[in-house]
Design an enzyme around this catalytic site. Structure first.
Site, mmCIF file in Angstrom:
data_model
loop_
_atom_site.group_PDB
_atom_site.id
_atom_site.type_symbol
_atom_site.label_atom_id
_atom_site.label_comp_id
_atom_site.label_asym_id
_atom_site.label_seq_id
_atom_site.Cartn_x
_atom_site.Cartn_y
_atom_site.Cartn_z
ATOM 1 N N HIS A 92 0.815 -1.220 0.000
ATOM 2 C CA HIS A 92 0.000 0.000 0.000
ATOM 3 C C HIS A 92 0.846 1.267 0.000
ATOM 4 O O HIS A 92 0.344 2.350 -0.289
ATOM 5 C CB HIS A 92 -0.990 -0.002 1.172
ATOM 6 N N ASP A 144 -0.508 -7.577 1.375
ATOM 7 C CA ASP A 144 0.049 -6.221 1.459
ATOM 8 C C ASP A 144 1.568 -6.309 1.590
ATOM 9 O O ASP A 144 2.140 -6.050 2.651
ATOM 10 C CB ASP A 144 -0.574 -5.488 2.654
ATOM 11 N N SER A 240 4.398 2.281 8.111
ATOM 12 C CA SER A 240 3.919 1.245 7.198
ATOM 13 C C SER A 240 5.071 0.665 6.386
ATOM 14 O O SER A 240 5.952 1.389 5.915
ATOM 15 C CB SER A 240 2.880 1.833 6.241
#
Length: 554
Positions: A92, A144, A240
């Site tokens: 992402h 992901d 992230s």
């Protein structure tokens, strides 16, 4: 010269990331809220040499300072352990509106935890970006994971080995895990981006506990970690893609990739990571230029009340009407680096379902459907589907794919089976509130209970008990059709038809400036059945009252 915060906001706009959103709630029920990729809260600064493999992803167009928008790790790629050409991160971080960003748009910061001390030679160009071809964004993102191939190997003194399924004992529930990154240090009560990367320790959370908190949306590709149930330590915006690390013998191994969560370090919601061991084979195939194949299966998506179009972001929920046709779709991807010459794809019909149609040229030898395909290029995805009907809930059987590339055979047995609920209730509960309010104001805290079940038998005819824990010291002004009992807001709903929904709510008076009203622990329960826990969380931060100049008519 821009401030670092301005650069980070610029990067977020450029890459469509969800950092610096101060609430994990959505705007309307028919459009589910974005889950927020988490980053480090409750940690301490990383010392030089702590995690030499820790890297930050940078916007290559910003050269006057280092503004990290995501993390990653230099992983062991089989070369001497001091160097690596491969970074493991989250998909992402690199996908905008379904398209992978150009490698020239980003650089990788390696070997420097202090962003104020970055030297030009510590910024490294990216040659290739390989996002998992079956990455799906939704309420609970799937696959992901992404790999970056740097233009040249980077020597940072040590790299991070990748966990494999054989290492499961090292990331079992209750095991301490380490997290690190440059993410927000505040639990979304504001923005405090550190110049020096921070680290913290969290515990691996068992799958059942975590899955209950995330609406039963998690699968074998997810791994949870946090400080349950109190929160206070977590990854947050900006982390992230960074690594979740566990001890194996005298070293650390890469067990998870920072993916998503509800809020940051909020009670009851641990952070969710892509489980590295699930992808060990894929990582090895990409790095070593080998063939690889993968397959996932999806059932009919749920439909929000009042809407006509199914919602693919809730792909973990599968419901259908009795006797009505619905479709199962297999998505097959060449996840390796070589052409797959031939593929054989199989799916087992759910017991109790009637086959109506097979799409895409498949044939059936009851109960197995078989399709074939040829010449699937690296990164290419194809779909195969079949249509069934049933009068009661059904569960898919085994499915998979076998592929041949040259003299090499590769296989995948897919993920967990899908249960499609028919004539059965499927409750879904979430909450909403403003992310910021003025001191002394009154704001609404809303709860939405939906029954995604379809069919006459999907209705709930017995009372549904809904309860929400109220934060200490909260000033509840009014509650709609409910009551306050101790530290709980309570409602009792007489029933809920299939496809129906109901809003519940209460009015709350904002407390002192800086106070936080957070709802994370709430549930709906039918009789003595297992409760449905709230799928989202909300947080309202109280700010100073704004002063407005009076309007003067001319």
């Amino acid at each position: 010269m821009h401030t670092r915060l301005q650069h980070i906001i610029l990067i977020i706009g450029l890459f469509s990331l969800s950092g610096f959103v101060l609430s994990a709630i959505g705007a309307r029920a028919a459009e589910p809220p974005s889950t927020i990729p988490p980053n480090v809260v409750g940690g301490t600064p990383v010392a030089p040499g702590d995690y030499p493999w820790l890297v930050g992803l940078l916007n290559a167009s910003v050269q006057d300072e280092a503004a990290v928008f995501c993390g990653g790790a230099l992983i062991d790629d089989g070369a001497p352990t001091a160097s690596s050409q491969w970074v493991l991160t989250a998909a992402h971080c690199l996908v905008i509106n379904g398209e992978v960003v150009s490698p020239s748009a980003i650089e990788v910061l390696a070997g420097q935890p202090d962003l104020t001390q970055v030297q030009p030679e510590q910024r490294h160009p990216v040659a290739d970006i390989i996002v998992h071809p079956l990455y799906i964004y939704g309420y609970a993102p799937v696959n992901d994971i992404a790999l970056l191939r740097l233009a040249a190997p980077v020597n940072v003194g040590n790299t991070l080995p990748v966990a494999t399924p054989a290492d499961a004992a090292f990331f079992a529930p209750g095991v301490d895990a380490q997290i690190a990154g440059w993410g927000n240090l505040l639990p979304q009560t504001g923005v405090q981006q550190p110049d020096i990367a921070h680290k913290a320790v969290v515990k691996i959370v068992d799958d059942a506990t975590c899955n209950a908190r995330y609406d039963r949306a998690l699968g074998s590709e997810h791994l949870c970690a946090g400080n349950m149930p109190d929160g206070g330590v977590d990854t947050c915006q900006g982390d992230s893609g960074g690594p979740l690390m566990v001890v194996k013998g005298s070293t650390l191994i890469h067990a998870g990739i920072v993916s998503f969560g509800q809020g940051c370090a909020w009670p009851h919601f641990p952070g969710v990571y892509a489980r590295t061991a699930t992808y060990a084979g894929w990582i090895n195939a990409v790095i070593n230029d080998q063939p690889h194949v993968d397959v996932i299966q999806e059932g009919p998506y749920p439909i929000w009340p009042g809407e006509d179009v199914p919602d693919p972001t809730l792909f973990h929920i599968s419901t259908a009407a009795p006797g009505e046709p619905f479709t199962y779709t297999l998505r097959v991807a060449n996840t390796g680096m070589q052409v797959l010459d031939t593929l054989t794809i199989t799916a087992t019909l759910p017991g109790g379902a009637s086959l109506i149609a097979i799409n895409d040229g498949g044939i059936v030898a009851d109960p197995v459907i078989t399709w074939t395909a040829t010449d699937l290029a690296p990164g290419e995805v194809i779909e195969r589907s079949y249509v069934v009907s049933a009068t009661t809930s059904v569960t898919t059987g085994p499915y998979g794919v076998m592929a041949i590339s040259g003299s090499t055979t590769v296989t995948s047995s897919g993920r967990l089976p899908i249960t499609t609920l028919i004539n059965t209730p499927r409750l879904h509960l979430r909450t909403f509130a403003e992310s910021e309010v003025e001191v002394g104001s009154v704001f609404g805290q809303l709860f939405l209970l939906v029954n995604f079940g379809q069919g006459n038998g999907a209705g709930v005819t017995t009372p549904i008990d809904v309860r929400a824990k109220i934060p200490p010291g909260a000033g509840i002004v009014a509650i709609n059709s409910g009551s306050i009992v101790g530290d709980e807001a309570r409602w009792q709903i007489s029933g809920l038809s299939g496809g129906g929904s109901v809003f519940l709510g209460m009015d709350v008076r904002a407390g002192a400036v800086g106070s936080v009203f957070r709802i994370t622990d709430y549930r709906a329960q039918i009789g003595s059945a297992t409760p449905t826990l709230g799928a989202t969380a909300s947080q309202t931060v109280v700010n100073e009252a704004r002063r407005y100049l009076p309007l003067i008519a001319r």
